[in-house]
Write a protein that holds these residues in place. Sequence first.
Motif, PDB file in Angstrom:
ATOM      1  N   TYR A  95      -4.509   7.027   0.680  1.00 44.00           N
ATOM      2  CA  TYR A  95      -5.802   6.713   1.302  1.00 44.00           C
ATOM      3  C   TYR A  95      -5.566   5.989   2.612  1.00 44.00           C
ATOM      4  CZ  TYR A  95     -10.581   4.674   1.425  1.00 44.00           C
ATOM      5  OH  TYR A  95     -11.851   4.287   1.773  1.00 44.00           O
ATOM      6  N   GLU A  96      -6.480   6.209   3.608  1.00 39.33           N
ATOM      7  CA  GLU A  96      -6.312   5.578   4.914  1.00 39.33           C
ATOM      8  C   GLU A  96      -6.327   4.063   4.795  1.00 39.33           C
ATOM      9  OE1 GLU A  96      -8.527   7.862   4.144  1.00 39.33           O
ATOM     10  OE2 GLU A  96      -7.969   9.624   5.324  1.00 39.33           O
ATOM     11  N   GLU A  97      -7.150   3.599   3.872  1.00 35.62           N
ATOM     12  CA  GLU A  97      -7.172   2.164   3.632  1.00 35.62           C
ATOM     13  C   GLU A  97      -6.378   1.851   2.381  1.00 35.62           C
ATOM     14  OE1 GLU A  97     -11.180   0.642   3.904  1.00 35.62           O
ATOM     15  OE2 GLU A  97     -11.654   2.171   5.403  1.00 35.62           O
ATOM     16  N   ASN A  98      -6.586   0.675   1.780  1.00 37.40           N
ATOM     17  CA  ASN A  98      -5.789   0.276   0.616  1.00 37.40           C
ATOM     18  C   ASN A  98      -6.629   0.368  -0.656  1.00 37.40           C
ATOM     19  OD1 ASN A  98      -4.194  -0.943  -1.322  1.00 37.40           O
ATOM     20  ND2 ASN A  98      -3.395  -2.511   0.093  1.00 37.40           N
TER      21      ASN A  98
ATOM     22  N   ASP B 177       0.833  -1.208   0.000  1.00 39.07           N
ATOM     23  CA  ASP B 177       0.000   0.000   0.000  1.00 39.07           C
ATOM     24  C   ASP B 177       0.867   1.256   0.000  1.00 39.07           C
ATOM     25  OD1 ASP B 177      -1.751   2.049   0.387  1.00 39.07           O
ATOM     26  OD2 ASP B 177      -2.619   1.266   2.265  1.00 39.07           O
TER      27      ASP B 177
ATOM     28  N   ASP C  28      -0.495   4.245  -1.401  1.00 36.22           N
ATOM     29  CA  ASP C  28      -1.398   5.327  -1.798  1.00 36.22           C
ATOM     30  C   ASP C  28      -1.573   6.363  -0.692  1.00 36.22           C
ATOM     31  OD1 ASP C  28      -3.270   4.369   0.093  1.00 36.22           O
ATOM     32  OD2 ASP C  28      -4.089   2.939  -1.368  1.00 36.22           O
TER      33      ASP C  28
HETATM   34 CA   LIG Z   1      -3.494   3.477   1.979  1.00 34.93          CA
END
Ligand SMILES: [Ca+2]
Length: 442
Positions: A374-377, A370, A372
């Motif tokens: 973004y907080e998630e993937n 990951d 990116d």
């Molecule tokens: Ca992320």
Amino acid sequence: MTEVMQWPRHKPFLSATHVNKGPSTAIPSLHRVLHTPSMRTAMNCIRNRYFPVTTNRSTALHTLGHLTSVSGIQTTTYQGFSQPAPAALMVTVCVAQLYSTANRTWKNRHKKRVYRKKQQQSQAVRFVTMENSCFSYSVIFIITLLVLTTMALEECLLEQLRLKAQVRHLEHQTKLQQIKIENLLQEKELQFMDRGDEMVVINLGEKRTYADCGEIYNDGNKRSGFYKIQPRMSNTSFSVFCDMSEGGGWTVVQRRSDGSQDFYRNWTDYKQGFGDFTTAMGEYWLGNDKLHYLTLQDDYTLRIDLLDFEGQRRYADYKSFRVNDEESAYQISCGDYSGTAGDSLTGGFNPEVQWWANHNGMKFSTWDRDNDNYEENCAVDDKGGWWYNRCHSTNLNGLYYKGPYTSNTDDGIVWYTWHGWWYSMKYVAMKIRSANFEPNLV
Ligand SMILES: [Ca+2]
């Protein structure tokens, strides 16, 4: 003895010479005739008394009558004359003759003056006539010039109109030809897609190593298909599809055509590349290492071909496309956009969304890596490997849907600026070519 005046009859009073020479010469001649002092005195007296301003013969004759009546003068002035009245008459006639001659001379002179004046006037008239002629000729010349200029201008305008019409005609012809070319290209593409199962691996042998498809094209290989290339920094050669259409020499680094390949893969798969490297329309990802070696060796232009399920084609070009090495997590960089599909890769369609939609400068992410914003993937959410930001406005390694789709996330093969997040493309090809490529047409 009284002196009797005898007139010299053998001579005229005045000769032709005297007449021609005028009064100034006639007067001394008269004096020679009337040479006695008394006669001279008498003549002067008469002239001063009666002819101070006499100018014509009638005045002289009038004076003659007057003189014959004034005998008192004759007796006092001409004492030596035995017959004073005839003597005075003779003097008077003489003087009258003199002034008549002088008058004629004056008249001749006057005539000459008048003649000269007339001549001068005539010359003046001629000059004025000449001037008038010159003026007339000038006016005619100017009018002719104006007429010619007007005619020339009219001709120019007509020529301009004719050329404009010609240009419009040519533009129209060009547009028609462009439409024909586009139709032919579409037909070719469709034909190409129809033979998707065809094997198109072309072996050029080991005689020469090619750094990219541009070199293969310029070596005389104009047929699209899979060729072996080896970028200059790469230790190994590998197979890649060379698209010899659209000017030729395109190295295809990614292709989606039918959903036959799984693109939801890990970091290593994306690093090494995966997919079908044998059939004409095979789906594949060339591999991030190969992308890095390819774009390292030259200034490359990235072209993304897009085809939707309605048969419409669009494209997006990016200058100076480059993928960094694995240590930089294959960070992408690209320059100015041009094309017909809109700028989804660098988020240029809306500056306000660039902070999350711009892929330029992003690192590569997979479900197991990951990178990116973004907080998630994003790779997990959108089911692909890509240079995700937060998360995307294009997702060319997403899931293969058939056009419009519904899902929990925008995980289709998306090109936002053409069909939005909820439409998945029928065909995608990412291909690169050197900006310095010049097709060898021989
Ligand atoms: Ca992320």
